[in-house]
Design a protein around this motif. Structure first.
Motif, PDB file in Angstrom:
ATOM      1  N   SER A 184      17.174  42.250  97.135  1.00  0.00           N
ATOM      2  CA  SER A 184      18.665  41.769  97.273  1.00  0.00           C
ATOM      3  C   SER A 184      19.353  43.142  96.619  1.00  0.00           C
ATOM      4  O   SER A 184      20.621  43.328  97.029  1.00  0.00           O
ATOM      5  CB  SER A 184      18.796  40.647  96.534  1.00  0.00           C
ATOM      6  N   ALA A 185      18.813  43.729  95.518  1.00  0.00           N
ATOM      7  CA  ALA A 185      19.656  44.643  94.965  1.00  0.00           C
ATOM      8  C   ALA A 185      19.697  46.113  96.122  1.00  0.00           C
ATOM      9  O   ALA A 185      21.013  46.410  96.079  1.00  0.00           O
ATOM     10  CB  ALA A 185      18.914  45.255  93.914  1.00  0.00           C
ATOM     11  N   GLU A 190      22.853  44.600  98.363  1.00  0.00           N
ATOM     12  CA  GLU A 190      23.816  44.816  97.792  1.00  0.00           C
ATOM     13  C   GLU A 190      24.386  46.376  97.973  1.00  0.00           C
ATOM     14  O   GLU A 190      25.590  46.644  97.977  1.00  0.00           O
ATOM     15  CB  GLU A 190      24.002  44.278  96.301  1.00  0.00           C
ATOM     16  N   ARG A 191      23.490  47.003  97.382  1.00  0.00           N
ATOM     17  CA  ARG A 191      23.887  48.433  97.100  1.00  0.00           C
ATOM     18  C   ARG A 191      24.468  49.193  98.624  1.00  0.00           C
ATOM     19  O   ARG A 191      24.934  50.042  98.782  1.00  0.00           O
ATOM     20  CB  ARG A 191      22.729  49.322  96.435  1.00  0.00           C
TER      21      ARG A 191
END
Lengths: 131, 131
Positions: B124-125, B128-129
């Motif tokens: 999920s990081a 997002e990024r």
DNA sequence: CATTTATTCAACCAAATGGTTGACAACCTA
DNA sequence: TAGGTTGTCAACCATTTGGTTGAATAAATG
């Protein structure tokens, strides 16, 4: 000028928050995940994250109910710059002083006045440092 | 482990104390001299100096009634090390992630798994990024 | 729709912080 | 010895901090 540094240094003065930073350096995490290891309420950790956020060390991004927390590395530069500046100044001054002392050791007459001594207590500083 | 860092960061969280450090980087000074510029009592400044001393940022040497305060540069290294360590970790992680994203951009199949993803919220990081 | 999950908000509390003033100690100097 | 400097100690006060619990919000899920 440096209202920002107030918050950054204050944020890192707490061991729990430094640990949060250490963990976030490895991977982003949600507030809940961050809270698990500690013997304290989720609310307390949420507050800690808010403190880090206010300092600009961290940002939160919403993903459903979850808030994913990410470390923002730029602020570190601000600190490093501040620290390194004064560390270098101090070290440079020590070297100047050592040079002066070395000259005094040789013939007792100061020759080329390196950088003019600005502060009144410089001589006593030199005396102290010689001991 | 880092009870010391608690005190160091806390000491530098105050603007008056940071100013003291800035001035002491240029020249040693007595408590009285340090107090002059500020709109506060000598006792208050004496307290600030004590805080810096407890953090190991400063030492006092007695010279008659006067206390000459000197900046100790070594403690700065402790901070710099802590900061740089996690900054580097974070930046390294970002580069790993960027590399993974670049690969996904090409053919959509992750090839050599750089460093194994340790934390659960890594994907999920990445998502997002990417935005 | 009702419930569970994830997080924050609000009120509260004890302890620490940053300041004050007043007294005292230590040291130089007349 | 008396008096002025320099700094610290002590008590006090207002504010901030780091934690608590309980309620509220928001979103997925049964």
């Amino acid at each position: 000028m440096s209202d920002r540094l107030d918050h950054v240094f204050a944020a890192l003065a707490d061991p729990t928050r430094r640990d949060l930073v250490a963990r976030l350096a490895r991977a982003d995490a949600t507030v809940g995940e961050l809270a698990e290891p500690y013997d304290m309420s989720v609310q307390a950790v949420s507050k800690h994250v808010s403190v880090l956020e206010r300092a600009g060390l961290v940002t939160k991004s919403k993903d459903a109910q979850r808030r994913t927390v990410r470390l923002e590395a730029e602020v570190f530069d601000l600190m490093t710059k501040w620290i390194e500046r004064y560390r270098r100044e101090a070290e440079a001054r020590y070297q100047r002083l050592d040079a002066v002392l070395a000259e005094l050791d040789e013939d007792g007459t100061p020759k080329s006045p390196t950088t003019p001594t600005t502060h009144s207590s410089e001589e006593s500083a030199a005396k102290e440092r010689a001991s």
